[in-house]
Design a protein around this motif. Structure first.
Motif, PDB file in Angstrom:
ATOM      1  N   LYS A 144     -15.533 -13.740 -32.485  1.00  0.00           N
ATOM      2  CA  LYS A 144     -15.075 -12.622 -33.178  1.00  0.00           C
ATOM      3  C   LYS A 144     -14.153 -11.617 -32.257  1.00  0.00           C
ATOM      4  O   LYS A 144     -12.892 -11.676 -32.342  1.00  0.00           O
ATOM      5  CB  LYS A 144     -16.027 -11.932 -33.928  1.00  0.00           C
ATOM      6  CG  LYS A 144     -16.816 -12.610 -34.911  1.00  0.00           C
ATOM      7  CD  LYS A 144     -17.898 -12.066 -35.756  1.00  0.00           C
ATOM      8  CE  LYS A 144     -18.372 -12.716 -37.176  1.00  0.00           C
ATOM      9  NZ  LYS A 144     -19.299 -12.027 -37.621  1.00  0.00           N
ATOM     10  N   ASN A 145     -14.804 -10.766 -31.450  1.00  0.00           N
ATOM     11  CA  ASN A 145     -13.989  -9.718 -30.687  1.00  0.00           C
ATOM     12  C   ASN A 145     -14.407  -9.762 -29.511  1.00  0.00           C
ATOM     13  O   ASN A 145     -14.194  -8.709 -28.618  1.00  0.00           O
ATOM     14  CB  ASN A 145     -14.162  -8.471 -31.667  1.00  0.00           C
ATOM     15  CG  ASN A 145     -15.676  -7.998 -31.237  1.00  0.00           C
ATOM     16  OD1 ASN A 145     -16.416  -8.705 -31.094  1.00  0.00           O
ATOM     17  ND2 ASN A 145     -15.778  -6.791 -31.841  1.00  0.00           N
ATOM     18  N   LEU A 146     -15.052 -10.586 -28.862  1.00  0.00           N
ATOM     19  CA  LEU A 146     -15.790 -10.327 -27.295  1.00  0.00           C
ATOM     20  C   LEU A 146     -14.788 -11.382 -26.416  1.00  0.00           C
ATOM     21  O   LEU A 146     -14.623 -12.456 -26.690  1.00  0.00           O
ATOM     22  CB  LEU A 146     -17.070 -10.831 -27.314  1.00  0.00           C
ATOM     23  CG  LEU A 146     -17.663 -10.990 -26.070  1.00  0.00           C
ATOM     24  CD1 LEU A 146     -17.901  -9.531 -25.478  1.00  0.00           C
ATOM     25  CD2 LEU A 146     -19.215 -11.639 -25.996  1.00  0.00           C
ATOM     26  N   THR A 147     -14.429 -10.678 -25.244  1.00  0.00           N
ATOM     27  CA  THR A 147     -14.132 -11.539 -24.095  1.00  0.00           C
ATOM     28  C   THR A 147     -14.789 -11.471 -22.863  1.00  0.00           C
ATOM     29  O   THR A 147     -15.531 -10.317 -22.714  1.00  0.00           O
ATOM     30  CB  THR A 147     -12.813 -11.121 -23.750  1.00  0.00           C
ATOM     31  OG1 THR A 147     -11.444 -11.152 -24.797  1.00  0.00           O
ATOM     32  CG2 THR A 147     -12.174 -11.609 -22.653  1.00  0.00           C
ATOM     33  N   ILE A 148     -15.298 -12.436 -22.356  1.00  0.00           N
ATOM     34  CA  ILE A 148     -16.128 -12.460 -21.213  1.00  0.00           C
ATOM     35  C   ILE A 148     -15.489 -12.720 -20.015  1.00  0.00           C
ATOM     36  O   ILE A 148     -14.672 -13.688 -19.788  1.00  0.00           O
ATOM     37  CB  ILE A 148     -17.332 -13.484 -21.456  1.00  0.00           C
ATOM     38  CG1 ILE A 148     -18.171 -13.199 -22.689  1.00  0.00           C
ATOM     39  CG2 ILE A 148     -18.291 -13.575 -20.105  1.00  0.00           C
ATOM     40  CD1 ILE A 148     -18.988 -14.393 -22.884  1.00  0.00           C
TER      41      ILE A 148
END
Length: 374
Positions: free
Chosen positions: A168-172
Protein backbone atom coordinates in the motif's frame (compact mmCIF):
# COMPACT_ATOMS: atom_id res chain seq x y z
CA UNK A 1 -2.35 16.98 1.11
CA UNK A 2 -0.10 13.94 1.49
CA UNK A 3 1.31 13.31 4.96
CA UNK A 4 4.83 11.91 5.19
CA UNK A 5 5.64 9.71 8.17
CA UNK A 6 8.97 8.10 9.05
CA UNK A 7 9.41 5.08 11.28
CA UNK A 8 12.85 4.43 12.74
CA UNK A 9 13.01 0.79 13.83
CA UNK A 10 11.36 -2.19 12.20
CA UNK A 11 10.78 -4.46 15.19
CA UNK A 12 7.38 -5.33 16.62
CA UNK A 13 6.35 -1.72 17.36
CA UNK A 14 7.62 -0.26 14.09
CA UNK A 15 6.20 -3.07 11.95
CA UNK A 16 2.80 -2.93 13.63
CA UNK A 17 2.71 0.85 13.32
CA UNK A 18 3.58 0.54 9.62
CA UNK A 19 0.80 -1.99 9.12
CA UNK A 20 -1.85 0.20 10.77
CA UNK A 21 -0.58 3.27 8.93
CA UNK A 22 -1.44 1.35 5.76
CA UNK A 23 -4.94 0.30 6.85
CA UNK A 24 -6.43 2.98 9.12
CA UNK A 25 -8.79 5.56 7.58
CA UNK A 26 -6.69 8.32 6.06
CA UNK A 27 -3.81 6.02 5.17
CA UNK A 28 -4.50 6.54 1.47
CA UNK A 29 -3.21 10.10 1.91
CA UNK A 30 -0.11 8.95 3.77
CA UNK A 31 3.36 7.95 2.60
CA UNK A 32 5.42 5.96 5.10
CA UNK A 33 9.16 5.26 5.09
CA UNK A 34 10.64 2.77 7.53
CA UNK A 35 14.35 2.79 8.32
CA UNK A 36 16.02 -0.24 9.92
CA UNK A 37 19.37 -1.91 9.37
CA UNK A 38 18.27 -4.98 11.35
CA UNK A 39 21.21 -4.99 13.76
CA UNK A 40 20.43 -6.46 17.16
CA UNK A 41 16.67 -6.27 16.79
CA UNK A 42 15.01 -8.05 19.70
CA UNK A 43 11.88 -9.03 17.75
CA UNK A 44 13.56 -11.01 15.01
CA UNK A 45 15.64 -12.86 17.61
CA UNK A 46 12.56 -13.81 19.63
CA UNK A 47 10.07 -16.64 19.72
CA UNK A 48 7.47 -15.23 22.00
CA UNK A 49 4.86 -16.43 24.44
CA UNK A 50 1.55 -14.57 24.50
CA UNK A 51 0.29 -15.36 27.98
CA UNK A 52 0.46 -12.35 30.32
CA UNK A 53 -2.39 -13.27 32.62
CA UNK A 54 -0.39 -15.14 35.29
CA UNK A 55 2.50 -12.71 35.47
CA UNK A 56 3.86 -11.94 38.95
CA UNK A 57 4.26 -8.27 38.05
CA UNK A 58 2.38 -5.92 40.33
CA UNK A 59 2.38 -3.07 37.79
CA UNK A 60 -1.30 -2.81 36.85
CA UNK A 61 -0.61 -0.40 33.99
CA UNK A 62 1.72 -2.96 32.43
CA UNK A 63 -0.84 -5.72 32.94
CA UNK A 64 -3.59 -3.71 31.23
CA UNK A 65 -1.26 -3.02 28.29
CA UNK A 66 -0.17 -6.66 28.05
CA UNK A 67 -3.77 -7.88 28.26
CA UNK A 68 -4.78 -5.44 25.53
CA UNK A 69 -1.91 -6.75 23.39
CA UNK A 70 -2.98 -10.36 23.91
CA UNK A 71 -6.58 -9.40 23.06
CA UNK A 72 -5.44 -7.64 19.87
CA UNK A 73 -3.43 -10.55 18.47
CA UNK A 74 -6.24 -12.73 17.03
CA UNK A 75 -7.76 -9.70 15.28
CA UNK A 76 -4.38 -8.54 13.94
CA UNK A 77 -3.44 -11.98 12.62
CA UNK A 78 -6.86 -12.38 10.97
CA UNK A 79 -6.93 -8.93 9.39
CA UNK A 80 -3.35 -9.17 8.11
CA UNK A 81 -4.08 -12.68 6.80
CA UNK A 82 -1.11 -14.23 8.56
CA UNK A 83 -0.99 -17.96 9.23
CA UNK A 84 -0.48 -20.37 12.09
CA UNK A 85 3.24 -20.48 11.33
CA UNK A 86 3.31 -16.89 12.66
CA UNK A 87 0.83 -17.12 15.56
CA UNK A 88 -0.96 -20.09 17.06
CA UNK A 89 -3.17 -20.36 20.13
CA UNK A 90 -1.64 -23.61 21.34
CA UNK A 91 -2.29 -22.88 24.99
CA UNK A 92 0.28 -22.31 27.70
CA UNK A 93 1.18 -24.38 30.75
CA UNK A 94 2.70 -22.65 33.80
CA UNK A 95 4.10 -25.24 36.20
CA UNK A 96 4.45 -25.32 39.97
CA UNK A 97 5.88 -28.15 42.08
CA UNK A 98 4.27 -27.24 45.43
CA UNK A 99 0.51 -28.00 45.52
CA UNK A 100 -0.37 -24.82 47.43
CA UNK A 101 1.55 -22.73 44.88
CA UNK A 102 -0.41 -24.45 42.11
CA UNK A 103 -3.68 -23.66 43.86
CA UNK A 104 -2.68 -20.00 44.24
CA UNK A 105 -1.81 -19.80 40.55
CA UNK A 106 -5.12 -21.40 39.57
CA UNK A 107 -7.05 -18.97 41.79
CA UNK A 108 -5.27 -16.03 40.14
CA UNK A 109 -6.13 -17.38 36.70
CA UNK A 110 -9.79 -17.75 37.65
CA UNK A 111 -9.87 -14.21 38.99
CA UNK A 112 -8.36 -12.72 35.84
CA UNK A 113 -10.64 -14.65 33.52
CA UNK A 114 -13.50 -12.33 34.51
CA UNK A 115 -12.18 -9.51 32.28
CA UNK A 116 -9.92 -11.47 29.91
CA UNK A 117 -12.04 -13.53 27.54
CA UNK A 118 -8.97 -14.24 25.39
CA UNK A 119 -7.64 -16.50 28.16
CA UNK A 120 -10.09 -19.23 27.22
CA UNK A 121 -10.53 -22.01 29.74
CA UNK A 122 -8.29 -22.66 32.73
CA UNK A 123 -7.58 -26.10 34.22
CA UNK A 124 -5.01 -27.70 36.51
CA UNK A 125 -3.00 -30.63 35.19
CA UNK A 126 -0.98 -33.21 37.05
CA UNK A 127 2.49 -34.14 35.80
CA UNK A 128 1.20 -37.05 33.71
CA UNK A 129 -1.41 -34.84 32.03
CA UNK A 130 1.24 -32.20 31.25
CA UNK A 131 3.44 -34.86 29.72
CA UNK A 132 0.52 -36.14 27.64
CA UNK A 133 0.04 -32.69 26.16
CA UNK A 134 3.79 -32.11 25.70
CA UNK A 135 5.34 -35.55 25.05
CA UNK A 136 8.73 -33.90 24.52
CA UNK A 137 8.98 -33.65 28.30
CA UNK A 138 10.34 -36.67 30.11
CA UNK A 139 10.34 -34.90 33.49
CA UNK A 140 7.07 -33.00 33.56
CA UNK A 141 5.73 -30.90 36.43
CA UNK A 142 2.08 -30.21 37.38
CA UNK A 143 0.73 -26.92 36.10
CA UNK A 144 -2.09 -24.57 35.14
CA UNK A 145 -3.22 -24.86 31.51
CA UNK A 146 -4.63 -21.79 29.75
CA UNK A 147 -6.17 -22.59 26.36
CA UNK A 148 -5.93 -19.01 25.05
CA UNK A 149 -2.17 -18.79 25.49
CA UNK A 150 -0.19 -18.64 22.27
CA UNK A 151 3.22 -18.72 20.68
CA UNK A 152 4.41 -16.27 18.06
CA UNK A 153 7.41 -16.19 15.74
CA UNK A 154 8.66 -12.62 16.00
CA UNK A 155 10.64 -12.59 12.76
CA UNK A 156 7.76 -14.07 10.77
CA UNK A 157 5.28 -11.62 12.32
CA UNK A 158 7.38 -8.58 11.44
CA UNK A 159 8.01 -9.87 7.93
CA UNK A 160 4.32 -10.52 7.34
CA UNK A 161 3.15 -7.13 8.62
CA UNK A 162 5.74 -5.23 6.59
CA UNK A 163 4.90 -7.21 3.45
CA UNK A 164 1.25 -6.18 3.79
CA UNK A 165 2.14 -2.53 4.34
CA UNK A 166 4.50 -2.38 1.34
CA UNK A 167 1.57 -3.35 -0.87
CA UNK A 168 0.00 0.00 0.00
CA UNK A 169 2.03 2.97 1.20
CA UNK A 170 5.23 1.73 2.85
CA UNK A 171 8.82 2.01 1.58
CA UNK A 172 11.52 0.15 3.53
CA UNK A 173 15.07 1.46 3.66
CA UNK A 174 17.60 -1.00 5.11
CA UNK A 175 19.95 1.51 6.67
CA UNK A 176 20.83 3.11 9.98
CA UNK A 177 19.76 6.73 10.32
CA UNK A 178 20.04 9.49 12.90
CA UNK A 179 18.39 12.81 13.71
CA UNK A 180 19.81 16.31 13.76
CA UNK A 181 18.95 19.19 16.08
CA UNK A 182 16.39 20.49 13.57
CA UNK A 183 14.52 17.19 13.61
CA UNK A 184 15.58 16.06 10.17
CA UNK A 185 16.21 12.37 9.49
CA UNK A 186 19.80 11.97 8.29
CA UNK A 187 19.93 9.22 5.67
CA UNK A 188 22.52 7.94 3.21
CA UNK A 189 20.82 10.14 0.59
CA UNK A 190 20.92 13.25 2.74
CA UNK A 191 18.68 14.97 5.28
CA UNK A 192 14.92 14.45 4.93
CA UNK A 193 11.97 16.17 6.57
CA UNK A 194 8.85 14.30 7.69
CA UNK A 195 5.55 15.45 9.14
CA UNK A 196 5.73 12.87 11.92
CA UNK A 197 8.54 10.56 13.05
CA UNK A 198 7.91 7.39 15.05
CA UNK A 199 11.09 6.31 16.87
CA UNK A 200 10.69 2.64 17.76
CA UNK A 201 14.33 1.68 18.03
CA UNK A 202 14.35 0.00 21.42
CA UNK A 203 17.53 0.59 23.40
CA UNK A 204 18.91 2.75 20.57
CA UNK A 205 16.31 5.42 21.40
CA UNK A 206 18.76 7.11 23.76
CA UNK A 207 21.27 8.02 21.04
CA UNK A 208 18.57 8.90 18.51
CA UNK A 209 16.84 11.55 20.64
CA UNK A 210 20.04 13.06 22.06
CA UNK A 211 20.33 15.62 19.18
CA UNK A 212 16.82 16.81 20.08
CA UNK A 213 18.11 17.80 23.53
CA UNK A 214 16.44 14.85 25.23
CA UNK A 215 17.83 12.24 27.56
CA UNK A 216 16.00 8.90 27.47
CA UNK A 217 16.27 6.76 30.61
CA UNK A 218 16.54 3.42 28.86
CA UNK A 219 19.23 0.75 28.92
CA UNK A 220 20.08 -2.28 26.76
CA UNK A 221 19.84 -5.90 27.84
CA UNK A 222 21.12 -8.91 25.95
CA UNK A 223 18.82 -11.87 25.34
CA UNK A 224 19.83 -15.24 23.96
CA UNK A 225 17.89 -18.39 23.08
CA UNK A 226 18.60 -21.70 21.37
CA UNK A 227 16.80 -23.72 18.72
CA UNK A 228 16.75 -27.48 19.12
CA UNK A 229 15.93 -30.26 16.70
CA UNK A 230 13.88 -32.73 18.75
CA UNK A 231 11.67 -35.73 18.13
CA UNK A 232 8.71 -34.97 15.90
CA UNK A 233 5.24 -35.97 17.03
CA UNK A 234 3.13 -35.80 13.83
CA UNK A 235 -0.15 -36.20 15.72
CA UNK A 236 0.72 -33.43 18.15
CA UNK A 237 2.18 -30.55 16.12
CA UNK A 238 0.52 -27.86 18.24
CA UNK A 239 1.92 -28.60 21.69
CA UNK A 240 1.32 -25.96 24.35
CA UNK A 241 4.08 -23.59 25.34
CA UNK A 242 5.53 -24.57 28.72
CA UNK A 243 6.75 -22.08 31.31
CA UNK A 244 8.46 -24.42 33.78
CA UNK A 245 9.12 -23.29 37.32
CA UNK A 246 12.81 -22.53 37.76
CA UNK A 247 13.71 -23.24 34.13
CA UNK A 248 13.79 -21.47 30.78
CA UNK A 249 10.61 -21.34 28.71
CA UNK A 250 9.90 -24.10 26.18
CA UNK A 251 8.28 -23.04 22.91
CA UNK A 252 7.48 -25.99 20.61
CA UNK A 253 6.88 -25.03 16.98
CA UNK A 254 6.00 -28.50 15.72
CA UNK A 255 7.80 -30.58 13.10
CA UNK A 256 10.62 -31.28 15.55
CA UNK A 257 11.51 -27.66 16.32
CA UNK A 258 11.84 -26.39 19.89
CA UNK A 259 12.93 -22.97 21.20
CA UNK A 260 14.40 -22.72 24.72
CA UNK A 261 15.00 -19.32 26.35
CA UNK A 262 15.48 -16.53 26.61
CA UNK A 263 18.11 -15.13 28.93
CA UNK A 264 18.23 -11.70 30.59
CA UNK A 265 21.84 -10.48 30.54
CA UNK A 266 22.27 -6.92 31.83
CA UNK A 267 26.04 -7.02 31.34
CA UNK A 268 25.65 -8.05 27.70
CA UNK A 269 24.24 -4.68 26.61
CA UNK A 270 24.68 -4.34 22.81
CA UNK A 271 26.95 -7.40 22.47
CA UNK A 272 25.41 -9.68 19.84
CA UNK A 273 27.95 -12.49 20.04
CA UNK A 274 26.58 -15.83 21.20
CA UNK A 275 28.07 -16.76 24.57
CA UNK A 276 29.01 -20.47 24.78
CA UNK A 277 28.48 -20.47 28.56
CA UNK A 278 24.95 -19.11 28.12
CA UNK A 279 24.25 -21.62 25.37
CA UNK A 280 25.35 -24.38 27.75
CA UNK A 281 23.05 -22.97 30.46
CA UNK A 282 20.08 -23.00 28.10
CA UNK A 283 20.88 -26.53 27.01
CA UNK A 284 21.15 -27.57 30.66
CA UNK A 285 17.66 -26.24 31.29
CA UNK A 286 16.36 -28.35 28.42
CA UNK A 287 18.20 -31.44 29.66
CA UNK A 288 16.65 -31.19 33.12
CA UNK A 289 13.20 -31.67 31.59
CA UNK A 290 13.98 -33.73 28.49
CA UNK A 291 15.91 -36.96 28.10
CA UNK A 292 18.55 -37.60 25.42
CA UNK A 293 19.07 -33.93 24.44
CA UNK A 294 22.70 -33.00 23.74
CA UNK A 295 24.62 -30.15 22.14
CA UNK A 296 24.21 -31.99 18.83
CA UNK A 297 20.51 -31.09 18.94
CA UNK A 298 21.26 -27.36 18.81
CA UNK A 299 20.48 -26.04 15.33
CA UNK A 300 20.80 -22.33 16.01
CA UNK A 301 21.40 -19.57 18.52
CA UNK A 302 19.62 -16.20 18.41
CA UNK A 303 20.82 -13.05 20.14
CA UNK A 304 19.04 -9.70 20.42
CA UNK A 305 19.02 -6.49 22.43
CA UNK A 306 16.02 -5.50 24.54
CA UNK A 307 15.27 -2.10 26.01
CA UNK A 308 14.57 -1.65 29.72
CA UNK A 309 13.71 1.20 32.07
CA UNK A 310 14.56 1.45 35.77
CA UNK A 311 11.02 0.43 36.76
CA UNK A 312 10.78 -2.24 34.01
CA UNK A 313 7.81 -0.43 32.47
CA UNK A 314 7.38 0.58 28.82
CA UNK A 315 6.70 4.11 27.65
CA UNK A 316 5.34 5.47 24.39
CA UNK A 317 3.68 8.49 22.84
CA UNK A 318 4.41 11.99 21.48
CA UNK A 319 7.45 13.66 23.05
CA UNK A 320 6.23 16.51 25.29
CA UNK A 321 6.68 19.88 23.55
CA UNK A 322 8.00 18.10 20.44
CA UNK A 323 4.85 16.29 19.28
CA UNK A 324 6.22 15.75 15.79
CA UNK A 325 8.19 12.89 17.32
CA UNK A 326 6.57 9.81 18.81
CA UNK A 327 8.64 7.31 20.75
CA UNK A 328 8.34 3.80 22.17
CA UNK A 329 10.84 1.94 24.30
CA UNK A 330 11.34 -0.06 27.48
CA UNK A 331 9.18 -3.00 26.38
CA UNK A 332 11.71 -5.51 27.72
CA UNK A 333 11.00 -9.22 27.41
CA UNK A 334 7.25 -8.69 26.93
CA UNK A 335 7.68 -6.74 23.71
CA UNK A 336 5.96 -9.30 21.51
CA UNK A 337 2.90 -9.13 23.78
CA UNK A 338 2.68 -5.37 24.32
CA UNK A 339 4.26 -4.21 21.05
CA UNK A 340 1.26 -4.61 18.70
CA UNK A 341 -0.97 -2.51 20.96
CA UNK A 342 1.74 0.15 21.27
CA UNK A 343 2.26 0.20 17.49
CA UNK A 344 -1.46 0.53 16.84
CA UNK A 345 -1.80 3.44 19.26
CA UNK A 346 1.22 5.24 17.81
CA UNK A 347 -0.07 4.80 14.26
CA UNK A 348 -3.38 6.41 15.19
CA UNK A 349 -1.63 9.29 16.94
CA UNK A 350 0.71 9.86 13.98
CA UNK A 351 -2.23 9.98 11.58
CA UNK A 352 -4.74 11.97 13.59
CA UNK A 353 -2.67 14.02 16.05
CA UNK A 354 -4.19 15.27 19.28
CA UNK A 355 -3.04 14.63 22.82
CA UNK A 356 -3.83 11.00 23.61
CA UNK A 357 -4.42 9.92 27.19
CA UNK A 358 -2.73 6.57 27.67
CA UNK A 359 -2.41 6.85 31.43
CA UNK A 360 -4.18 3.51 31.88
CA UNK A 361 -1.12 1.90 30.29
CA UNK A 362 1.87 4.00 31.37
CA UNK A 363 3.30 6.70 33.58
CA UNK A 364 3.84 10.19 32.07
CA UNK A 365 6.60 10.24 29.45
CA UNK A 366 8.44 12.82 31.54
CA UNK A 367 9.21 9.92 33.88
CA UNK A 368 11.59 8.59 31.22
CA UNK A 369 12.32 11.56 28.94
CA UNK A 370 14.01 14.68 30.31
CA UNK A 371 15.72 17.69 28.81
CA UNK A 372 19.46 17.18 28.55
CA UNK A 373 19.82 20.84 29.61
CA UNK A 374 18.42 20.03 33.06
Amino acid sequence: MEKRIAIIGGGIVGATAAYYLSTLPGSEQTKVTLFDDGTGQATTAAAGIISPWLSKRRNQRWYRLAKAGADLFPELIHDAQLGTDVYQQTGTIVTREVPTDLETLFDLAQERRHDAATMGTVTTLNAAEVQAKVPLLSRAQPGVFITGGARVDGAALVSGLLAKATQKNLTIRRERVSLDAQGQVLTSLGARQFDRVIIAAGAWLKELVAPLGINAAVRPQKGQLIELAVKDYPLNENMPVVMPEGERDFVPFGHGKLIVGATHEDDGKFNLAADPAVTADLLGSAQRLMADVTADNITGVRVGTRAYTADFAPFFGPIPDQEKFLVASGLGSSGLTTGPQVGRLLAGSALYGGTPDWSEYELPLTTYLTSSAE
